[in-house]
Design a protein around this motif. Sequence first.
Motif, short mmCIF file in Angstrom:
data_model
loop_
_atom_site.label_atom_id
_atom_site.label_comp_id
_atom_site.label_asym_id
_atom_site.label_seq_id
_atom_site.Cartn_x
_atom_site.Cartn_y
_atom_site.Cartn_z
N MET A 1 0.86 -1.17 0.00
CA MET A 1 0.00 0.00 0.00
C MET A 1 0.91 1.24 0.00
O MET A 1 1.84 1.31 0.78
N ASN A 2 0.59 2.21 -0.86
CA ASN A 2 1.41 3.41 -0.91
C ASN A 2 1.13 4.32 0.29
O ASN A 2 0.20 4.10 1.06
N LYS A 3 1.95 5.37 0.43
CA LYS A 3 1.85 6.26 1.59
C LYS A 3 0.48 6.91 1.71
O LYS A 3 -0.07 7.04 2.80
N ARG A 4 -0.07 7.34 0.59
CA ARG A 4 -1.37 8.01 0.61
C ARG A 4 -2.46 7.07 1.11
O ARG A 4 -3.27 7.43 1.96
N LEU A 5 -2.47 5.83 0.60
CA LEU A 5 -3.48 4.87 1.04
C LEU A 5 -3.27 4.48 2.50
O LEU A 5 -4.24 4.24 3.23
N THR A 6 -2.03 4.43 2.95
CA THR A 6 -1.76 4.14 4.35
C THR A 6 -2.33 5.23 5.24
O THR A 6 -2.95 4.94 6.28
N LYS A 7 -2.18 6.49 4.85
CA LYS A 7 -2.75 7.60 5.61
C LYS A 7 -4.28 7.52 5.64
O LYS A 7 -4.90 7.76 6.68
N ILE A 8 -4.86 7.17 4.51
CA ILE A 8 -6.32 7.04 4.45
C ILE A 8 -6.77 5.89 5.34
O ILE A 8 -7.76 6.00 6.07
N SER A 9 -6.04 4.78 5.32
CA SER A 9 -6.37 3.64 6.17
C SER A 9 -6.34 4.02 7.64
O SER A 9 -7.24 3.65 8.41
N LYS A 10 -5.34 4.77 8.04
CA LYS A 10 -5.24 5.20 9.44
C LYS A 10 -6.39 6.14 9.80
O LYS A 10 -6.96 6.05 10.89
N TYR A 11 -6.75 7.01 8.88
CA TYR A 11 -7.87 7.91 9.12
C TYR A 11 -9.17 7.12 9.25
O TYR A 11 -9.97 7.36 10.16
N LEU A 12 -9.38 6.16 8.36
CA LEU A 12 -10.58 5.32 8.42
C LEU A 12 -10.64 4.55 9.74
O LEU A 12 -11.71 4.42 10.34
N THR A 13 -9.51 4.05 10.18
CA THR A 13 -9.46 3.34 11.46
C THR A 13 -9.90 4.26 12.59
O THR A 13 -10.72 3.88 13.43
N PHE A 14 -9.35 5.47 12.61
CA PHE A 14 -9.72 6.43 13.66
C PHE A 14 -11.21 6.72 13.63
O PHE A 14 -11.89 6.62 14.65
N VAL A 15 -11.72 7.06 12.46
CA VAL A 15 -13.13 7.44 12.35
C VAL A 15 -14.06 6.26 12.63
O VAL A 15 -14.98 6.38 13.43
N LEU A 16 -13.81 5.14 12.02
CA LEU A 16 -14.74 4.01 12.13
C LEU A 16 -14.66 3.31 13.49
O LEU A 16 -15.67 2.81 13.98
N ARG A 17 -13.49 3.27 14.09
CA ARG A 17 -13.35 2.58 15.37
C ARG A 17 -13.61 3.46 16.57
O ARG A 17 -14.14 3.00 17.59
#
Length: 78
Positions: A1-17
Amino acid sequence: MNKRLTKISKYLTFVLRHEPQSIGLTPDAYGHVNIDELVQRANQAGKTITVEQVRQVLEQQEQPLFALSDDGQMIRAL
């Protein structure tokens, strides 16, 4: 996963969890939120993400962090 998608993944984790209310989301009884609404509210909160990027995160996740509803329109954290 590239850096941009990793940042999005972390953001999704924060928001969804942890903080769906931080962008005005209310998960259903199973913890799902509509992907289109998630992207819209994230963009209104100053993030720049697309539905396609969310789907790329789902496809490229190394360990399962998120799941889709049966119809593919909703996402939740695992």
